[in-house]
Design an enzyme around this catalytic site. Structure first.
Site, short mmCIF file in Angstrom:
data_model
loop_
_atom_site.label_atom_id
_atom_site.label_comp_id
_atom_site.label_asym_id
_atom_site.label_seq_id
_atom_site.Cartn_x
_atom_site.Cartn_y
_atom_site.Cartn_z
N CYS A 16 -19.32 0.48 16.79
CA CYS A 16 -18.31 0.90 17.77
C CYS A 16 -18.93 1.44 19.06
CB CYS A 16 -17.36 1.93 17.17
SG CYS A 16 -18.16 3.35 16.40
N HIS A 23 -15.72 7.45 15.01
CA HIS A 23 -15.44 6.21 15.74
C HIS A 23 -15.47 6.44 17.25
CE1 HIS A 23 -13.94 2.22 16.42
NE2 HIS A 23 -12.76 2.62 16.87
N ASP A 73 -10.40 -0.18 22.01
CA ASP A 73 -10.80 0.21 20.66
C ASP A 73 -11.27 -1.05 19.93
OD1 ASP A 73 -10.90 0.88 17.90
OD2 ASP A 73 -9.45 2.49 18.20
#
Length: 227
Positions: A186, A116, A133
């Site tokens: 991401c 991630h 995030d």
């Protein structure tokens, strides 16, 4: 100029970049970095972006920040944070040789956590450290680690104490920033967070913009120019 480049021509270039060819073929070279065809292919739908693409894109943001009207930006490599947590300040003290990060407006720290990508943004002017995030997870420990780095960097390079209590640390909440709805975008979110922050623009994009952003990034990396 992008203005004189038709959308059809741009689309042809992107299709060609995604096409067959030697994986090691260099598609773009600048900032002492190289992006190969294999790297470009990580920008295909449902692929995870790699270090090379993210570092090159961050370098494009830094380059744009040298123009009038943009905040001054410094971007650390994706390899900075792993080095910092594995070896401490002593292992990264030379990373800022030739640059005073405290004279910058914004500092980007792209971070890879297993599978991630996230982004840490230091605003030197406002004395804030914010963690972005796209899956809404908090990064308070990461903010603390980077604040400690800033304290050591200030003492080492400026002989000045950086007072931690003057700084605000904040993990951006899911309702504050755009969030991803899949398991592969991401890295694109990280790049676009940095893009919008470096232009001081509100983050109006959503998951639905990701396919367009991916193609746009291919053109920008190949032409070494942000649209």
């Amino acid at each position: 100029s992008p203005c004189r480049c038709s959308f059809q021509a741009m689309e042809r270039e992107i299709v060609a970049a995604f096409g067959s060819g030697h994986p090691d073929e260099v598609m773009s070279s600048a900032f002492k970095l190289k992006v190969t065809r294999a790297d470009i292919h990580t920008l295909k739908i449902c692929r995870w972006l790699n270090d090379e693409v993210i570092n090159f894109y961050m370098s494009l943001l830094v380059e744009r920040s040298r123009k009038d009207g943009y905040p001054a930006v410094h971007a650390f490599s994706t390899f900075f944070y792993p080095k910092l947590i594995s070896g401490g300040y002593k292992d990264v003290r030379r990373w800022t040789r030739g640059v005073d990060i405290f004279k910058m407006d914004l500092i980007f720290v792209p971070i890879h956590l297993d599978a991630h990508w996230t982004l840490l943004v230091i605003d030197v002017r406002k004395k804030t450290i914010r963690y972005f995030d796209s899956m809404g997870q908090e990064g308070d420990n990461i903010c603390q680690t980077v604040l400690q780095y800033l304290q050591e960097e200030s003492q080492e390079k400026r002989k000045l104490e950086l007072i931690a209590s003057e700084w605000t640390l904040h993990s951006m909440q899911a309702h504050e920033i755009p969030q991803q709805m899949n398991g592969s975008d991401c890295g694109v979110f990280v790049c676009k967070y940095a893009d919008y922050v470096s232009q001081e623009k509100p983050m109006t994009f959503t998951q639905s913009h990701m396919p367009y952003f991916r193609k746009k990034m291919v053109w920008e990396i190949i032409h070494q120019q942000l649209l």
